[in-house]
Design a protein around this motif. Structure first.
Motif, PDB file in Angstrom:
ATOM      1  N   GLY A 126      36.824  39.394  21.634  1.00 21.06           N
ATOM      2  CA  GLY A 126      35.971  38.805  22.637  1.00 21.06           C
ATOM      3  C   GLY A 126      35.161  39.908  23.025  1.00 21.06           C
ATOM      4  O   GLY A 126      34.890  41.085  22.456  1.00 21.06           O
ATOM      5  N   SER A 127      34.626  39.483  24.370  1.00 20.77           N
ATOM      6  CA  SER A 127      33.334  40.563  24.784  1.00 20.77           C
ATOM      7  C   SER A 127      33.231  40.741  26.559  1.00 20.77           C
ATOM      8  O   SER A 127      33.870  39.354  27.017  1.00 20.77           O
ATOM      9  CB  SER A 127      32.112  40.116  24.195  1.00 20.77           C
ATOM     10  N   VAL A 128      32.602  41.577  26.907  1.00 20.05           N
ATOM     11  CA  VAL A 128      32.582  41.656  28.578  1.00 20.05           C
ATOM     12  C   VAL A 128      31.102  41.874  28.707  1.00 20.05           C
ATOM     13  O   VAL A 128      30.373  42.888  27.865  1.00 20.05           O
ATOM     14  CB  VAL A 128      33.327  42.886  28.912  1.00 20.05           C
ATOM     15  N   VAL A 129      30.238  41.360  29.556  1.00 20.34           N
ATOM     16  CA  VAL A 129      29.109  41.709  29.816  1.00 20.34           C
ATOM     17  C   VAL A 129      28.991  41.856  31.603  1.00 20.34           C
ATOM     18  O   VAL A 129      29.350  41.184  32.145  1.00 20.34           O
ATOM     19  CB  VAL A 129      28.059  40.502  29.679  1.00 20.34           C
ATOM     20  N   LEU A 130      28.419  43.152  31.645  1.00 21.03           N
ATOM     21  CA  LEU A 130      28.362  43.679  33.143  1.00 21.03           C
ATOM     22  C   LEU A 130      26.821  43.499  33.524  1.00 21.03           C
ATOM     23  O   LEU A 130      25.881  43.808  32.753  1.00 21.03           O
ATOM     24  CB  LEU A 130      28.624  45.144  33.414  1.00 21.03           C
ATOM     25  N   PRO A 166      38.902  46.940  20.108  1.00 21.41           N
ATOM     26  CA  PRO A 166      37.690  46.074  19.583  1.00 21.41           C
ATOM     27  C   PRO A 166      36.995  45.135  20.673  1.00 21.41           C
ATOM     28  O   PRO A 166      36.011  44.445  20.047  1.00 21.41           O
ATOM     29  CB  PRO A 166      38.260  45.275  18.483  1.00 21.41           C
ATOM     30  N   VAL A 167      37.342  44.850  21.751  1.00 22.37           N
ATOM     31  CA  VAL A 167      36.437  44.082  22.543  1.00 22.37           C
ATOM     32  C   VAL A 167      35.427  44.882  22.816  1.00 22.37           C
ATOM     33  O   VAL A 167      35.334  45.792  23.104  1.00 22.37           O
ATOM     34  CB  VAL A 167      37.515  43.935  24.004  1.00 22.37           C
ATOM     35  N   ARG A 168      34.272  44.082  22.796  1.00 20.49           N
ATOM     36  CA  ARG A 168      32.874  44.614  22.996  1.00 20.49           C
ATOM     37  C   ARG A 168      32.458  44.550  24.405  1.00 20.49           C
ATOM     38  O   ARG A 168      32.835  43.607  25.114  1.00 20.49           O
ATOM     39  CB  ARG A 168      31.768  43.860  21.979  1.00 20.49           C
ATOM     40  N   VAL A 169      31.528  45.494  24.810  1.00 16.67           N
ATOM     41  CA  VAL A 169      31.364  45.609  26.026  1.00 16.67           C
ATOM     42  C   VAL A 169      29.667  46.012  26.169  1.00 16.67           C
ATOM     43  O   VAL A 169      29.259  46.940  25.406  1.00 16.67           O
ATOM     44  CB  VAL A 169      32.058  46.747  27.075  1.00 16.67           C
ATOM     45  N   ASN A 170      29.012  45.138  26.897  1.00 17.11           N
ATOM     46  CA  ASN A 170      27.595  45.304  26.956  1.00 17.11           C
ATOM     47  C   ASN A 170      27.082  45.368  28.501  1.00 17.11           C
ATOM     48  O   ASN A 170      27.751  44.610  29.238  1.00 17.11           O
ATOM     49  CB  ASN A 170      26.833  44.435  26.201  1.00 17.11           C
ATOM     50  N   ALA A 171      25.760  45.647  28.748  1.00 17.01           N
ATOM     51  CA  ALA A 171      25.144  45.324  29.958  1.00 17.01           C
ATOM     52  C   ALA A 171      23.957  44.451  29.820  1.00 17.01           C
ATOM     53  O   ALA A 171      23.382  44.773  29.004  1.00 17.01           O
ATOM     54  CB  ALA A 171      24.850  46.532  30.647  1.00 17.01           C
ATOM     55  N   ILE A 172      23.687  43.842  30.965  1.00 15.88           N
ATOM     56  CA  ILE A 172      22.439  43.032  31.012  1.00 15.88           C
ATOM     57  C   ILE A 172      21.472  43.614  32.199  1.00 15.88           C
ATOM     58  O   ILE A 172      22.159  43.745  33.325  1.00 15.88           O
ATOM     59  CB  ILE A 172      22.455  41.467  30.971  1.00 15.88           C
ATOM     60  N   THR A 173      20.097  44.089  32.223  1.00 19.00           N
ATOM     61  CA  THR A 173      19.642  44.366  33.161  1.00 19.00           C
ATOM     62  C   THR A 173      18.209  43.438  33.448  1.00 19.00           C
ATOM     63  O   THR A 173      17.217  43.603  32.596  1.00 19.00           O
ATOM     64  CB  THR A 173      19.123  45.937  32.998  1.00 19.00           C
ATOM     65  N   PRO A 174      18.561  42.579  34.012  1.00 15.02           N
ATOM     66  CA  PRO A 174      17.151  41.790  34.538  1.00 15.02           C
ATOM     67  C   PRO A 174      16.297  42.476  35.304  1.00 15.02           C
ATOM     68  O   PRO A 174      16.629  43.194  36.050  1.00 15.02           O
ATOM     69  CB  PRO A 174      18.233  40.321  35.131  1.00 15.02           C
ATOM     70  N   ASN A 226      27.216  46.184  20.622  1.00 17.01           N
ATOM     71  CA  ASN A 226      28.310  46.795  21.619  1.00 17.01           C
ATOM     72  C   ASN A 226      27.658  48.033  22.208  1.00 17.01           C
ATOM     73  O   ASN A 226      26.954  48.995  21.594  1.00 17.01           O
ATOM     74  CB  ASN A 226      29.372  47.328  20.679  1.00 17.01           C
ATOM     75  N   GLY A 227      28.035  48.220  23.514  1.00 11.78           N
ATOM     76  CA  GLY A 227      27.521  49.566  24.297  1.00 11.78           C
ATOM     77  C   GLY A 227      26.203  49.412  24.440  1.00 11.78           C
ATOM     78  O   GLY A 227      25.615  50.549  24.582  1.00 11.78           O
ATOM     79  N   GLU A 228      25.614  48.368  24.549  1.00 14.76           N
ATOM     80  CA  GLU A 228      24.008  48.360  24.600  1.00 14.76           C
ATOM     81  C   GLU A 228      23.695  47.916  26.369  1.00 14.76           C
ATOM     82  O   GLU A 228      24.418  47.055  26.841  1.00 14.76           O
ATOM     83  CB  GLU A 228      23.442  47.403  23.870  1.00 14.76           C
ATOM     84  N   ASN A 229      22.579  48.191  26.574  1.00 14.74           N
ATOM     85  CA  ASN A 229      21.917  47.779  27.824  1.00 14.74           C
ATOM     86  C   ASN A 229      20.805  46.833  27.618  1.00 14.74           C
ATOM     87  O   ASN A 229      19.836  47.422  27.423  1.00 14.74           O
ATOM     88  CB  ASN A 229      21.947  48.935  28.909  1.00 14.74           C
TER      89      ASN A 229
END
Length: 239
Positions: A126-130, A166-174, A226-229
């Motif tokens: 799975g994955s997480v987005v902040l 292995p869970v992926r984590v990323n951010a979005i910056t609108p 992974n690990g991206e903004n």
């Protein structure tokens, strides 16, 4: 990008705003969706608007017990999105420390605590987005606390991407997003700032809520990111 039929998406803060638009699209794709808000009745009512695959539950990121109860009610979570926020219009000249502390706790300790509680339920694939925000680079009038909190998100993403693999984590910056409550209800000073943001984009257009939804879905489903903004501001940062 498609989440996949019956994938479970949890959107903390999904009872309103961009989180709700993401939930709407996910339900249309056949995903199971849980949206949260501080008020259980409000969250349930918003979930009812989405239809039977959706569920609404209470979650207050300032209350560790509330976060624990949320995950006690859930089964496997395939994708977690954290978009909860308490907007704080705060300047240094008139700084309100209590309001700033609440907002900072939600977006830093609150986000990290939610991921910690989610970890036993998160599918390894799975994955997480902040959610972050462009105010960390381009402050708007009164964005002192928002700028601080948004700046913390990329650092949290870097740490989580390594620690909970292995869970992926990323951010979005609108960037400034057209048609949102913050834009529609802006005071004249901030409205002028938002219009200046539109004019500084190469195509003279702001991203739409659907643009943000599609970007989040990309981060949730692309297994090599992974690990991206991911900055989604229609190119305003270029000019």
């Amino acid at each position: 990008m498609m989440l996949g039929k019956d994938a479970h998406l949890l959107v903390i803060g999904g009872a309103r705003g961009l989180g709700f638009e993401l939930a709407r699209t996910a339900v249309a794709q056949g995903a199971r969706v849980t949206v949260t808000g501080r008020d259980a009745d409000v969250a349930a009512a918003r979930a009812a608007e989405l239809g039977p695959p959706a569920r609404g539950l209470a979650c207050d990121l300032l209350d560790a017990g509330s976060v624990g109860r949320l995950f006690g009610d859930l089964d496997v979570v395939d994708h977690l999105v954290l978009t909860a926020i308490e907007r704080d219009h705060n300047t240094v000249a008139g700084f309100r420390a209590d309001a700033a502390a609440r907002m900072m706790l939600i977006k830093t300790v609150g986000y990290a605590n939610a991921v910690a509680h989610a970890l036993p339920k998160l599918d390894p694939g799975g994955s997480v987005v902040l959610f972050s925000g462009l105010s960390m680079w381009r402050p708007s009038p009164g964005s002192t606390t928002m700028s601080m909190a948004n700046s913390a998100i990329p650092g949290l993403v870097n740490s989580l991407a390594v620690e909970i693999a292995p869970v992926r984590v990323n951010a979005i910056t609108p960037g400034t997003v057209a048609g949102t409550e913050a834009i529609d209800n802006a005071d004249p000073v901030r409205a002028e700032f938002f219009e200046a943001q539109r004019l500084r984009t190469p195509a003279k257009r702001l991203p739409t809520p659907q643009d943000i939804v599609e970007a989040v879905l990309f981060l949730l489903t692309c297994s090599s990111v992974n690990g991206e903004n991911l900055v989604v501001d229609a190119g305003a940062h270029l000019l």
